[in-house]
Enzyme design. Sequence first.
Site: not given
Length: 316
Positions: A16, A62, A95-96
């Site tokens: 993101t 990700s 971030t995932d």
Amino acid sequence: MSMRKKHVVVLATGGTIAGIGKPGSDTGYVPGQIAAEDLVKSVPEISNYAEVSAEQVCNVNSDDMTDALWLKLSRRIAELEADDSVDGIVVTHGTDTMDETAFFVSLTVRCEKAVIFTGSMKPATAKNPDGPANLLGAVRAAAGFAVDDDPPANKVWVYFAGELFDARRVQKCDASALNAMGVDGPGVGADWNAPQEPNYFDVSRCESLPRVNVVYFTVDANPKILEYAACVSDGLVIAGAGSGEFSKEWASVLEKIDIPVVIASRTHHGNVTLNETLAPGRISAGTLPPQKAAVLLRLALVTTSKVSEIRRMFSA
Ligand code: ASP
């Protein structure tokens, strides 16, 4: 006397933080669009703290990370660790799955320099994007500027929303909050005195990693999913309820599965003590949450499929 500015290399992988959407909107964007150099250029204050060079490792959401990309990233970090002209390394990442990749790097690179992962919850085109402050903080940390009164030590960290978390303990704990990263247990994020990850795996000659799948237990979950998962995996992680428990029905199906199985907890917190009645001879994930137990099991399986050896790696 003027001090040489530290040289930090930013390895961009997407997420993101490199996402583009409708100007001013926080949602409905496409991750992994902005090129590494533009990402760095968009935060001019960075040049006050470090000389930065940017490299694109990949530019993906990700959730589309792969073993091939992990191996590529880990090898590049190892090269930069050995390069005397480099003082610190930043990895921008979605971030995932940032917690998985950071843990993978901590297990496969012997770090003499700090490696700082960062990302963002809002795309670059949002009204108040969080990426620029996170990137600035990560570069500062990689250049040796203190966070929480201490400069980060020579290991792998995640810098997010003003906090530093070590790679073994960090998890994405919130699907939407700006401070989405947290730790897998009580206490502060950064343990300055904690030793470097005790397990180390040399993946310099690996072209791919064994497949490990996580199977999530719920009330009445059909145990056939265990059988299926075992057919398409080299090792399994069970995300059990509470301290890694599941039904008797699951236990009797598990008995017939002959690949290494690690028992973790779907609570993502606390320590799993193996229940020898339910899962005799299996491996406890200890304090690792399921997704990180899967990372460690994949690496363990590169070198061995002996349960006793894998158990030792999980208790290290
Ligand atoms: N789906 C995005 C990713 O992990 C989410 C993020 O970066 O925050 O790439």
